[in-house]
Design a protein around this motif. Structure first.
Motif, mmCIF file in Angstrom:
data_model
loop_
_atom_site.group_PDB
_atom_site.id
_atom_site.type_symbol
_atom_site.label_atom_id
_atom_site.label_comp_id
_atom_site.label_asym_id
_atom_site.label_seq_id
_atom_site.Cartn_x
_atom_site.Cartn_y
_atom_site.Cartn_z
ATOM 1 N N LEU A 9 3.380 11.930 -3.631
ATOM 2 C CA LEU A 9 1.937 11.737 -3.525
ATOM 3 C C LEU A 9 1.165 12.959 -4.001
ATOM 4 O O LEU A 9 -0.052 12.888 -4.226
ATOM 5 C CB LEU A 9 1.548 11.435 -2.073
ATOM 6 C CG LEU A 9 2.083 10.130 -1.476
ATOM 7 C CD1 LEU A 9 1.786 10.075 0.015
ATOM 8 C CD2 LEU A 9 1.476 8.938 -2.180
ATOM 9 N N GLY A 10 1.867 14.089 -4.100
ATOM 10 C CA GLY A 10 1.171 15.326 -4.432
ATOM 11 C C GLY A 10 0.347 15.814 -3.272
ATOM 12 O O GLY A 10 -0.606 16.568 -3.436
ATOM 13 N N PRO B 287 2.885 6.296 -6.022
ATOM 14 C CA PRO B 287 2.262 5.850 -7.279
ATOM 15 C C PRO B 287 2.929 4.620 -7.897
ATOM 16 O O PRO B 287 2.245 3.788 -8.515
ATOM 17 C CB PRO B 287 2.408 7.074 -8.190
ATOM 18 C CG PRO B 287 2.475 8.239 -7.255
ATOM 19 C CD PRO B 287 3.185 7.738 -6.035
ATOM 20 N N GLN B 288 4.249 4.473 -7.744
ATOM 21 C CA GLN B 288 4.953 3.345 -8.356
ATOM 22 C C GLN B 288 4.844 2.070 -7.527
ATOM 23 O O GLN B 288 5.336 1.016 -7.957
ATOM 24 C CB GLN B 288 6.425 3.707 -8.577
ATOM 25 C CG GLN B 288 6.623 4.853 -9.559
ATOM 26 C CD GLN B 288 8.088 5.211 -9.756
ATOM 27 O OE1 GLN B 288 8.980 4.596 -9.181
ATOM 28 N NE2 GLN B 288 8.337 6.225 -10.575
ATOM 29 N N ALA B 289 4.220 2.152 -6.351
ATOM 30 C CA ALA B 289 4.125 0.976 -5.477
ATOM 31 C C ALA B 289 2.690 0.552 -5.228
ATOM 32 O O ALA B 289 2.439 -0.291 -4.370
ATOM 33 C CB ALA B 289 4.830 1.263 -4.145
ATOM 34 N N ARG B 290 1.757 1.104 -5.975
ATOM 35 C CA ARG B 290 0.353 0.762 -5.757
ATOM 36 C C ARG B 290 0.026 -0.606 -6.341
ATOM 37 O O ARG B 290 0.700 -1.087 -7.250
ATOM 38 C CB ARG B 290 -0.539 1.848 -6.363
ATOM 39 C CG ARG B 290 -0.447 3.151 -5.567
ATOM 40 C CD ARG B 290 -1.137 4.318 -6.221
ATOM 41 N NE ARG B 290 -0.893 5.545 -5.451
ATOM 42 C CZ ARG B 290 -1.108 6.767 -5.899
ATOM 43 N NH1 ARG B 290 -1.575 6.950 -7.131
ATOM 44 N NH2 ARG B 290 -0.850 7.812 -5.134
ATOM 45 N N GLY B 291 -1.005 -1.217 -5.786
ATOM 46 C CA GLY B 291 -1.415 -2.531 -6.252
ATOM 47 C C GLY B 291 -0.604 -3.679 -5.687
ATOM 48 O O GLY B 291 -0.733 -4.823 -6.141
ATOM 49 N N GLN B 292 0.243 -3.409 -4.672
ATOM 50 C CA GLN B 292 1.104 -4.435 -4.077
ATOM 51 C C GLN B 292 0.711 -4.774 -2.643
ATOM 52 O O GLN B 292 1.435 -5.476 -1.947
ATOM 53 C CB GLN B 292 2.564 -3.969 -4.114
ATOM 54 C CG GLN B 292 3.083 -3.661 -5.511
ATOM 55 C CD GLN B 292 4.491 -3.087 -5.507
ATOM 56 O OE1 GLN B 292 5.260 -3.318 -4.574
ATOM 57 N NE2 GLN B 292 4.827 -2.336 -6.549
ATOM 58 N N GLY B 293 -0.429 -4.235 -2.188
ATOM 59 C CA GLY B 293 -0.905 -4.548 -0.845
ATOM 60 C C GLY B 293 -0.398 -3.642 0.254
ATOM 61 O O GLY B 293 -0.725 -3.853 1.431
ATOM 62 N N LEU B 294 0.382 -2.615 -0.097
ATOM 63 C CA LEU B 294 0.922 -1.719 0.933
ATOM 64 C C LEU B 294 -0.193 -0.955 1.645
ATOM 65 O O LEU B 294 -0.128 -0.752 2.863
ATOM 66 C CB LEU B 294 1.910 -0.731 0.322
ATOM 67 C CG LEU B 294 3.349 -1.216 0.168
ATOM 68 C CD1 LEU B 294 4.146 -0.227 -0.679
ATOM 69 C CD2 LEU B 294 4.015 -1.381 1.537
ATOM 70 N N GLY B 295 -1.204 -0.513 0.898
ATOM 71 C CA GLY B 295 -2.295 0.219 1.527
ATOM 72 C C GLY B 295 -3.054 -0.635 2.518
ATOM 73 O O GLY B 295 -3.423 -0.173 3.610
ATOM 74 N N THR B 296 -3.289 -1.897 2.168
ATOM 75 C CA THR B 296 -3.984 -2.812 3.078
ATOM 76 C C THR B 296 -3.164 -3.049 4.336
ATOM 77 O O THR B 296 -3.694 -3.061 5.452
ATOM 78 C CB THR B 296 -4.273 -4.151 2.374
ATOM 79 O OG1 THR B 296 -5.065 -3.884 1.207
ATOM 80 C CG2 THR B 296 -5.032 -5.094 3.284
ATOM 81 N N ARG B 297 -1.839 -3.230 4.176
ATOM 82 C CA ARG B 297 -0.957 -3.435 5.334
ATOM 83 C C ARG B 297 -0.908 -2.205 6.227
ATOM 84 O O ARG B 297 -0.952 -2.306 7.459
ATOM 85 C CB ARG B 297 0.448 -3.792 4.848
ATOM 86 C CG ARG B 297 0.598 -5.225 4.377
ATOM 87 C CD ARG B 297 1.891 -5.434 3.613
ATOM 88 N NE ARG B 297 3.062 -4.854 4.290
ATOM 89 C CZ ARG B 297 4.242 -4.692 3.691
ATOM 90 N NH1 ARG B 297 4.401 -5.040 2.418
ATOM 91 N NH2 ARG B 297 5.250 -4.185 4.367
ATOM 92 N N LEU B 298 -0.807 -1.028 5.614
ATOM 93 C CA LEU B 298 -0.760 0.206 6.404
ATOM 94 C C LEU B 298 -2.065 0.392 7.166
ATOM 95 O O LEU B 298 -2.056 0.708 8.365
ATOM 96 C CB LEU B 298 -0.501 1.402 5.492
ATOM 97 C CG LEU B 298 -0.560 2.782 6.164
ATOM 98 C CD1 LEU B 298 0.482 2.895 7.274
ATOM 99 C CD2 LEU B 298 -0.368 3.891 5.130
ATOM 100 N N ASN B 299 -3.195 0.189 6.496
ATOM 101 C CA ASN B 299 -4.486 0.347 7.159
ATOM 102 C C ASN B 299 -4.627 -0.636 8.315
ATOM 103 O O ASN B 299 -5.119 -0.276 9.401
ATOM 104 C CB ASN B 299 -5.614 0.171 6.146
ATOM 105 C CG ASN B 299 -6.975 0.445 6.729
ATOM 106 O OD1 ASN B 299 -7.773 -0.468 6.907
ATOM 107 N ND2 ASN B 299 -7.278 1.695 7.037
ATOM 108 N N ALA B 300 -4.181 -1.887 8.128
ATOM 109 C CA ALA B 300 -4.250 -2.882 9.196
ATOM 110 C C ALA B 300 -3.383 -2.462 10.374
ATOM 111 O O ALA B 300 -3.769 -2.630 11.546
ATOM 112 C CB ALA B 300 -3.806 -4.249 8.677
ATOM 113 N N HIS B 301 -2.203 -1.897 10.104
ATOM 114 C CA HIS B 301 -1.327 -1.433 11.181
ATOM 115 C C HIS B 301 -1.994 -0.303 11.969
ATOM 116 O O HIS B 301 -1.968 -0.295 13.211
ATOM 117 C CB HIS B 301 0.001 -0.945 10.592
ATOM 118 C CG HIS B 301 0.987 -0.479 11.621
ATOM 119 N ND1 HIS B 301 1.957 -1.306 12.165
ATOM 120 C CD2 HIS B 301 1.144 0.732 12.239
ATOM 121 C CE1 HIS B 301 2.662 -0.624 13.050
ATOM 122 N NE2 HIS B 301 2.190 0.612 13.108
ATOM 123 N N LEU B 302 -2.604 0.634 11.254
ATOM 124 C CA LEU B 302 -3.280 1.751 11.922
ATOM 125 C C LEU B 302 -4.437 1.250 12.782
ATOM 126 O O LEU B 302 -4.631 1.713 13.921
ATOM 127 C CB LEU B 302 -3.786 2.749 10.882
ATOM 128 C CG LEU B 302 -2.725 3.411 10.000
ATOM 129 C CD1 LEU B 302 -3.388 4.265 8.920
ATOM 130 C CD2 LEU B 302 -1.760 4.244 10.821
#
Length: 271
Positions: A163-164, A215-230
């Protein structure tokens, strides 16, 4: 038009809240301010009023704590000349660590007027609130959670490197009472692909840090799922979530919108 900045006297003290639209809130704040002045918790010289021939153009409260930014309140139609005068007056008394924040429901976002006073533009952020009682958020069954020590795991370190990101990106460092959350890919044995954290923020509110998605997993809904979990974890303890993200972070803004967060303000930061 002539503009001046001054501190109020006890007789003109009500002018400090003259730009507040709500009369009841104005009276409440004035009562609290009078009590603080009487008790020595505040001083008249820590209050500033910007005046012109047409009346009160702006106000500012200067906290003795340098970590508290200036949040000037100004008329929506204030001139840039007047805004620069107030910003320069604040800068002349500002410590090097002090920030000034323009918030769009308190003041026009006139960047050039503040820069003309010697402040350095830093960033523009958007504020969001989430009513955690308005909907149900799904916990991710594959989520891994832990305390600060989890950040030292080799697989978490590998994700942070991808992620840098550095641990300093947590506001003020990793905070007490916060929990780290990592999501792996959907297939068994896949590495960690998303990282965040949640915990208490201001009274009654929980906060989240969305550190990022690989970076290689963006655009697959992971961010939305993580935010919902939080948010689901916060809903176990709080009724509200509040947070900021960069105005140009459109991916994060879409995630917040999908999960029911409401854009409440835009803030322009100066140092």
């Amino acid at each position: 038009m002539t503009y001046i900045t001054e501190s109020p006297t006890l007789d003109t003290l009500p002018d400090i809240y003259a730009l507040h639209a709500d009369l009841a809130e104005r009276n409440r704040l004035l009562s609290v301010l009078r009590e603080n002045l009487a008790a020595g918790r505040n001083r008249l010289e820590n209050l500033l009023i910007l005046r012109s021939d047409r009346g009160i153009e702006g106000t500012a409260l200067v906290s003795p704590a340098v970590q508290v930014p200036y949040f000037p309140r100004l008329r929506p139609d204030v001139t840039e000349e007047a805004m620069t005068l107030l910003a320069r007056t604040l800068r002349d008394r500002a410590e090097s660590e002090r920030r000034l924040i323009l918030q769009n429901d308190l003041a026009p976002l006139h960047r050039e007027a503040v820069e003309a006073a010697g402040w350095q533009y830093s960033s523009t952020e958007v504020a969001y609130d989430t009513d955690l009682t308005a909907r149900t958020y799904a916990l991710d069954p594959r989520a891994q959670e832990g305390d600060e020590s989890m950040l030292l795991r080799p697989d978490v370190q590998a994700l942070i490197h991808a992620l840098g990101s550095q641990l300093q990106q947590f506001s003020g460092g990793f905070r007490d009472g916060w929990t780290v959350v990592a999501l792996p890919g959907d297939e068994v044995g896949e590495p960690l692909l998303a990282l965040g954290a949640y915990g208490p923020a201001k009274p009654g509110y929980g906060g989240v840090d969305m550190i990022g998605v690989h970076p290689q997993a963006r655009g697959q809904g992971l961010g939305t799922r993580l935010n919902a979990h939080l948010l689901a974890r916060l809903a176990e303890r709080f009724t509200q979530h509040g947070g900021l993200t960069s105005a140009d972070n459109h991916a994060m803004r879409r995630i917040l919108q999908k999960n029911g967060s409401r854009h409440t303000a835009t803030q322009m930061y100066f140092q």
